[in-house]
Design a protein around this motif. Structure first.
Motif, short mmCIF file in Angstrom:
data_model
loop_
_atom_site.label_atom_id
_atom_site.label_comp_id
_atom_site.label_asym_id
_atom_site.label_seq_id
_atom_site.Cartn_x
_atom_site.Cartn_y
_atom_site.Cartn_z
N ILE A 173 0.83 -1.20 0.00
CA ILE A 173 0.00 0.00 0.00
C ILE A 173 0.87 1.25 0.00
O ILE A 173 0.66 2.17 -0.80
N VAL A 174 1.85 1.31 0.90
CA VAL A 174 2.75 2.46 0.95
C VAL A 174 3.58 2.55 -0.32
O VAL A 174 3.92 3.65 -0.79
N ASP A 175 3.89 1.40 -0.91
CA ASP A 175 4.69 1.38 -2.14
C ASP A 175 3.88 1.84 -3.35
O ASP A 175 4.32 2.70 -4.12
N MET A 176 2.66 1.31 -3.52
CA MET A 176 1.94 1.50 -4.77
C MET A 176 0.82 2.54 -4.74
O MET A 176 0.54 3.17 -5.76
N PHE A 177 0.17 2.77 -3.60
CA PHE A 177 -0.92 3.74 -3.59
C PHE A 177 -0.46 5.16 -3.94
O PHE A 177 -1.22 5.89 -4.58
N PRO A 178 0.75 5.59 -3.54
CA PRO A 178 1.20 6.90 -4.03
C PRO A 178 1.28 6.96 -5.56
O PRO A 178 0.99 8.00 -6.16
N HIS A 179 1.66 5.85 -6.20
CA HIS A 179 1.66 5.81 -7.67
C HIS A 179 0.23 5.94 -8.20
O HIS A 179 -0.03 6.74 -9.12
N TRP A 180 -0.67 5.17 -7.62
CA TRP A 180 -2.05 5.19 -8.13
C TRP A 180 -2.67 6.56 -7.92
O TRP A 180 -3.48 7.01 -8.73
N ASN A 181 -2.28 7.26 -6.85
CA ASN A 181 -2.83 8.59 -6.62
C ASN A 181 -2.48 9.54 -7.75
O ASN A 181 -3.36 10.22 -8.30
N TYR A 182 -1.20 9.60 -8.14
CA TYR A 182 -0.85 10.57 -9.20
C TYR A 182 -1.34 10.12 -10.57
O TYR A 182 -1.66 10.96 -11.41
N VAL A 183 -1.41 8.81 -10.81
CA VAL A 183 -1.98 8.35 -12.08
C VAL A 183 -3.45 8.75 -12.17
O VAL A 183 -3.89 9.33 -13.18
N LEU A 184 -4.20 8.49 -11.12
CA LEU A 184 -5.62 8.78 -11.14
C LEU A 184 -5.89 10.28 -11.20
O LEU A 184 -6.68 10.75 -12.02
N GLU A 185 -5.21 11.07 -10.36
CA GLU A 185 -5.54 12.50 -10.31
C GLU A 185 -5.09 13.24 -11.56
O GLU A 185 -5.71 14.24 -11.94
N ASN A 186 -4.05 12.78 -12.22
CA ASN A 186 -3.58 13.48 -13.41
C ASN A 186 -4.25 13.03 -14.69
O ASN A 186 -4.21 13.75 -15.69
N LEU A 187 -4.87 11.86 -14.69
CA LEU A 187 -5.55 11.37 -15.89
C LEU A 187 -7.07 11.39 -15.78
O LEU A 187 -7.75 11.69 -16.77
N PHE A 188 -7.60 11.10 -14.60
CA PHE A 188 -9.04 10.88 -14.50
C PHE A 188 -9.74 11.81 -13.50
O PHE A 188 -10.92 12.09 -13.65
N GLY A 189 -9.06 12.23 -12.46
CA GLY A 189 -9.68 13.05 -11.43
C GLY A 189 -9.13 12.69 -10.07
O GLY A 189 -8.74 11.53 -9.83
N SER A 190 -9.10 13.66 -9.17
CA SER A 190 -8.53 13.42 -7.85
C SER A 190 -9.36 12.40 -7.08
O SER A 190 -10.57 12.23 -7.30
N VAL A 191 -8.70 11.69 -6.17
CA VAL A 191 -9.36 10.64 -5.39
C VAL A 191 -10.14 11.28 -4.24
O VAL A 191 -9.58 12.04 -3.44
N LYS A 192 -11.43 10.97 -4.17
CA LYS A 192 -12.29 11.51 -3.12
C LYS A 192 -12.44 10.55 -1.94
O LYS A 192 -12.64 10.99 -0.81
N SER A 193 -12.40 9.26 -2.21
CA SER A 193 -12.49 8.28 -1.13
C SER A 193 -11.86 6.97 -1.58
O SER A 193 -11.68 6.73 -2.78
N VAL A 194 -11.54 6.12 -0.59
CA VAL A 194 -10.94 4.83 -0.90
C VAL A 194 -11.49 3.77 0.04
O VAL A 194 -11.73 4.03 1.22
N TYR A 195 -11.72 2.60 -0.51
CA TYR A 195 -11.96 1.40 0.28
C TYR A 195 -10.87 0.41 -0.11
O TYR A 195 -10.68 0.13 -1.29
N ALA A 196 -10.17 -0.10 0.87
CA ALA A 196 -9.06 -1.01 0.58
C ALA A 196 -9.11 -2.24 1.47
O ALA A 196 -9.43 -2.15 2.66
#
Length: 375
Positions: free
Chosen positions: A189-212
């Motif tokens: 999670i610490v390794d990959m979620f920071p990657h997913w955050n910038y991929v999602l916010e820069n291509l699709f929209g900022s993350v408003k909530s997460v269930y993991a």
């Protein structure tokens, strides 16, 4: 370049980025002038630094970080250390007034990540955080599709990332053992979620909530010395992300999965007017007017070749190594004095998503993300 003898620091940041720029004689700025680079290797093992320096014709290396930061000749501090060691080194670089370019996560906690961003802002220090996956050829093709309006309204994103990392007993593991110990800063999670955050916010929209939901599927592994250890960090995470604008993203991250897809990471994007599947390099699309019309019938074999109904997106340009491309963009921003979007606050947002994912895994609830500011 602190940590340039490590796996990512050596392969991607030193050899494929900084040395590639140096060996090409630099690169051109928008006004036609050229910028080149000269690396100073910093690390704890002098013999290893000397070996790398000799192999690549590098004149400068040292085990004294403080002395390197005190020398005005070195304008930029690059950090590629393990996560646990990063924040303290970044504090030193900020105090020394160095421009900073760093891997992520920028710190082990959101609180510390924000603190670093505030310190840099107060000191007037320019900083950049690595956002390498945005520069993958497949994701650059995806960005073009989005900007062209190909998808219409984007409905959902499904991501699959990972591969089988060997336990280390009968075959050496292809990732370092600290990745699987939470006390050493490990965990997917610490390794990959920071990657997913910038991929999602820069291509699709900022993350408003997460269930993991996370899991430690392999509880025991063997380290680099062949010693058995207990895996205290999660090796798989299954996340659902609500995005600004209404799209939903689902991303599975796993070091305990065997690959049955074209590439090690793939994103399937569905929109009202078209869909795409992209990976590290490839991208294929299916438009609305070329979409087949399946009918569910479990009594008859489905003879439709679904793969054949997709069209490959051509590679219409030559893509640089993604790490090198981002280095060149950051260096351009540094030399020209322009703003750089992927700063320490962007890095903090990545850590915010990681902490929210860990909280969701513990509580079993969806966790909302507040907007981050430096006040």
């Amino acid at each position: 370049m602190n940590g340039a003898s490590g796996r990512m620091g050596y392969r991607q940041h030193l050899v494929r980025s900084i040395l590639a720029i140096r060996d090409a004689g630099g690169f051109e700025l928008p006004d036609g002038t050229k910028v080149t680079v000269r690396p100073l290797l910093v690390g704890r093992n002098e013999a290893k630094l000397a070996e790398i320096a000799a192999e690549h014709g590098i004149e400068d290396y040292t085990t004294d970080l403080d002395a390197a930061l005190a020398d005005p000749k070195w304008e930029i501090y690059g950090d590629f250390l393990v996560t646990k060691a990063r924040a303290s080194a970044l504090r030193k670089a900020i105090a020394a007034g160095k421009t900073i370019y760093t891997e992520k996560p920028t710190a082990e906690t959101l609180e510390e990540s924000i603190e670093l961003a505030k310190l840099a802002k107060a000191a007037g220090v320019k900083a950049g955080v690595v956002h390498d996956k945005l520069y993958l050829p497949g994701l650059q093709k995806l960005k073009r599709l989005i900007e062209s309006g190909f998808f219409g309204r984007i409905l959902s994103v499904r991501g699959e990332f990972g591969y089988w990392v060997f336990e280390g007993d009968w075959q050496p593991a292809q990732r370092p053992s600290w990745n699987y110990r939470v006390e050493d800063g490990g965990g997917i999670i610490v390794d990959m979620f920071p990657h997913w955050n910038y991929v999602l916010e820069n291509l699709f929209g900022s993350v408003k909530s997460v269930y993991a939901q996370a899991a430690t599927h392999i509880p025991e592994r063997w380290d680099e010395q062949g010693e058995k250890y207990t895996a205290t960090a999660e090796d798989a995470a299954y996340g659902v992300f609500e995005l600004e604008g209404g799209a939903i993203a689902q991303i599975n991250s796993s070091w305990t999965t065997r690959v049955n897809r074209d590439e090690l990471v793939e994103f399937h994007v569905d929109g009202t007017h078209g869909s795409a599947v992209v990976g590290l390099f490839g991208a294929k699309i299916q438009e609305r007017n070329a979409t087949p019309k399946p009918v569910w019938n479990p009594d008859l074999e489905d003879t439709l070749d679904y793969d054949a109904t997709w069209q490959n997106v051509p590679t219409n340009e030559v893509f640089l190594n993604g790490f090198r491309q981002q280095w060149q963009e950051f260096l351009t921003s540094y030399v020209t004095g322009t703003d750089y979007a992927y700063d320490l606050l962007a890095g903090a947002r990545g850590m915010q998503l990681a902490e929210a994912g860990l909280e969701s895994n513990t509580s079993g609830a969806k966790v909302a993300l507040a907007e981050l500011t430096l006040g």
